[in-house]
Design a protein around this motif. Structure first.
Motif, PDB file in Angstrom:
ATOM      1  N   PHE A 222      -8.119   6.934  11.631  1.00 45.39           N
ATOM      2  CA  PHE A 222      -9.450   7.355  12.043  1.00 45.39           C
ATOM      3  C   PHE A 222     -10.516   6.973  11.019  1.00 45.39           C
ATOM      4  O   PHE A 222     -11.702   7.192  11.254  1.00 45.39           O
ATOM      5  N   ASP A 223     -10.098   6.415   9.897  1.00 46.96           N
ATOM      6  CA  ASP A 223     -11.000   5.913   8.878  1.00 46.96           C
ATOM      7  C   ASP A 223     -10.987   4.386   8.946  1.00 46.96           C
ATOM      8  O   ASP A 223      -9.945   3.761   8.786  1.00 46.96           O
ATOM      9  N   LYS A 224     -12.138   3.767   9.159  1.00 43.94           N
ATOM     10  CA  LYS A 224     -12.226   2.319   9.370  1.00 43.94           C
ATOM     11  C   LYS A 224     -11.584   1.530   8.230  1.00 43.94           C
ATOM     12  O   LYS A 224     -10.799   0.600   8.462  1.00 43.94           O
TER      13      LYS A 224
ATOM     14  N   PHE B  45      -6.119  -6.863  17.497  1.00 43.48           N
ATOM     15  CA  PHE B  45      -5.901  -5.439  17.276  1.00 43.48           C
ATOM     16  C   PHE B  45      -7.154  -4.778  16.708  1.00 43.48           C
ATOM     17  O   PHE B  45      -7.577  -3.716  17.162  1.00 43.48           O
ATOM     18  N   ARG B  46      -7.740  -5.401  15.684  1.00 43.26           N
ATOM     19  CA  ARG B  46      -8.879  -4.794  15.002  1.00 43.26           C
ATOM     20  C   ARG B  46     -10.058  -4.620  15.951  1.00 43.26           C
ATOM     21  O   ARG B  46     -10.709  -3.557  15.976  1.00 43.26           O
TER      22      ARG B  46
ATOM     23  N   GLY C 254      -6.644  -1.555   6.454  1.00 46.74           N
ATOM     24  CA  GLY C 254      -5.553  -1.741   5.514  1.00 46.74           C
ATOM     25  C   GLY C 254      -4.195  -1.611   6.175  1.00 46.74           C
ATOM     26  O   GLY C 254      -3.267  -2.369   5.875  1.00 46.74           O
ATOM     27  N   ILE C 255      -4.066  -0.636   7.086  1.00 45.59           N
ATOM     28  CA  ILE C 255      -2.807  -0.460   7.811  1.00 45.59           C
ATOM     29  C   ILE C 255      -2.499  -1.670   8.674  1.00 45.59           C
ATOM     30  O   ILE C 255      -1.373  -2.178   8.700  1.00 45.59           O
TER      31      ILE C 255
ATOM     32  N   GLY D 134       0.848  -1.179   0.000  1.00 47.20           N
ATOM     33  CA  GLY D 134       0.000   0.000   0.000  1.00 47.20           C
ATOM     34  C   GLY D 134       0.888   1.234   0.000  1.00 47.20           C
ATOM     35  O   GLY D 134       1.710   1.420  -0.894  1.00 47.20           O
ATOM     36  N   THR D 135       0.759   2.060   1.015  1.00 47.78           N
ATOM     37  CA  THR D 135       1.611   3.244   1.146  1.00 47.78           C
ATOM     38  C   THR D 135       2.725   3.033   2.160  1.00 47.78           C
ATOM     39  O   THR D 135       3.488   3.956   2.444  1.00 47.78           O
TER      40      THR D 135
END
Length: 289
Positions: free
Chosen positions: A140-142, A161-162, A147-148, A110-111
């Motif tokens: 802060f975005d689900k 964690f999730r 993805g992170i 990803g990034t």
């Protein structure tokens, strides 16, 4: 300043943010100290004497030699990126965070950087990059948060964690930060959450496991005219346990403690527009060395 118990993932799992907006993941705590100012010594700059032509020639000569040395060093930087075949840096001292000549990773998940070297240096680089990702506004975005987590957390630890983070990033938590109920910034404001690694060190290391501490500074808050949650800074140390899985380092635990924090400077606080412009205009770094 935010006071309270240590945040993080004690007992090998993350804790919530609902009672502390300044935790490592999605926020930073602040520790600030100001010393009394000294006597005014004027502008602090004396007039420099004019340089002679000989001095100018010496300066030019030094610059030329420096450029030549850099070019020579770049030509000698052999090795394959991410192989871990280069000599390990010393485990202690400032040299453990200094540039070593090992070429940076080339991969991306990803990034987020990926493909770290299978050695102590690679573990440090992974921990620094993961600290940046886990302390970003994207958490802060689900969808972005998931993805992170998929990119940086070991598969066996992702569900824990999730679940914990989904509970932590609650409506009450967002409201405490001045955000909308869905975690977005109100109209006319820019939400800022950024973690900046200052240095790393390995405290434990084996072939496929490592514990790394990352000393960080951070920013969090709402930038905008009339903000009641202005952007503030903080200092903290993140500890990650990492495991080598499927050709890369992945985090299995994450915790945080306050500091070390330097003495606060006397810099003039920038306007909300200046802060928002700086954060939007200056991208973050990939900490792979």
């Amino acid at each position: 300043m935010s006071q309270g118990d240590e945040r993080g993932y004690g007992d090998n799992e993350p804790r919530g943010h609902t009672d502390d907006a300044y935790s490592t993941i999605g926020g930073t705590r602040q520790t600030r100290t100001r010393l009394p100012g000294g006597a005014d010594d004027g502008d602090g700059y004396g007039r420099r004497p004019a340089r002679s032509s000989r001095s100018l020639i010496m300066v030019v000569g030094v610059v030329v030699l420096l450029i030549a040395a850099i070019a020579f060093a770049n030509q000698g930087g052999g090795g394959t990126p991410g192989t871990g075949s280069e000599k390990k840096p010393d485990a202690a001292g400032a040299g453990s965070t200094a540039a070593t000549g090992t070429e940076p990773v080339q991969g991306k998940n990803g990034t987020i950087a990926s493909g770290f070297a299978h050695d102590e240096q690679g573990a440090q680089s992974a921990a620094a990059n993961y600290a940046v990702a886990l302390g970003s506004a994207e958490m802060f975005d689900k969808t972005k948060r998931d993805g992170i987590l998929n990119a940086v957390i070991a598969p066996a630890s992702i569900d824990k964690f999730r679940t914990t983070l989904d509970e932590a990033y609650s409506t009450d938590f967002f409201r405490n930060l001045g955000l909308n109920d869905d975690g977005t910034a109100p109209a006319g404001f820019t939400f800022i959450s950024r973690t900046v690694p200052i240095g790393t060190k390995t405290t434990e290391s084996s072939t496929d496991q490592a514990t790394v501490e990352v000393w960080c500074s951070g920013l969090i808050g709402l930038a905008g005219e009339g903000s009641t949650k202005p952007v503030t800074d903080g200092w903290f140390t993140i500890t990650m346990e990492l495991e080598w899985l499927d050709g890369d380092w992945k985090a299995i635990t994450h915790s945080q403690k306050d500091g070390p924090a330097p003495v606060g400077g006397d810099n003039r606080a920038s306007s909300a527009d200046e802060i928002a412009g700086a954060v939007n205009g200056f991208g973050g770094f990939t900490y792979a060395r």
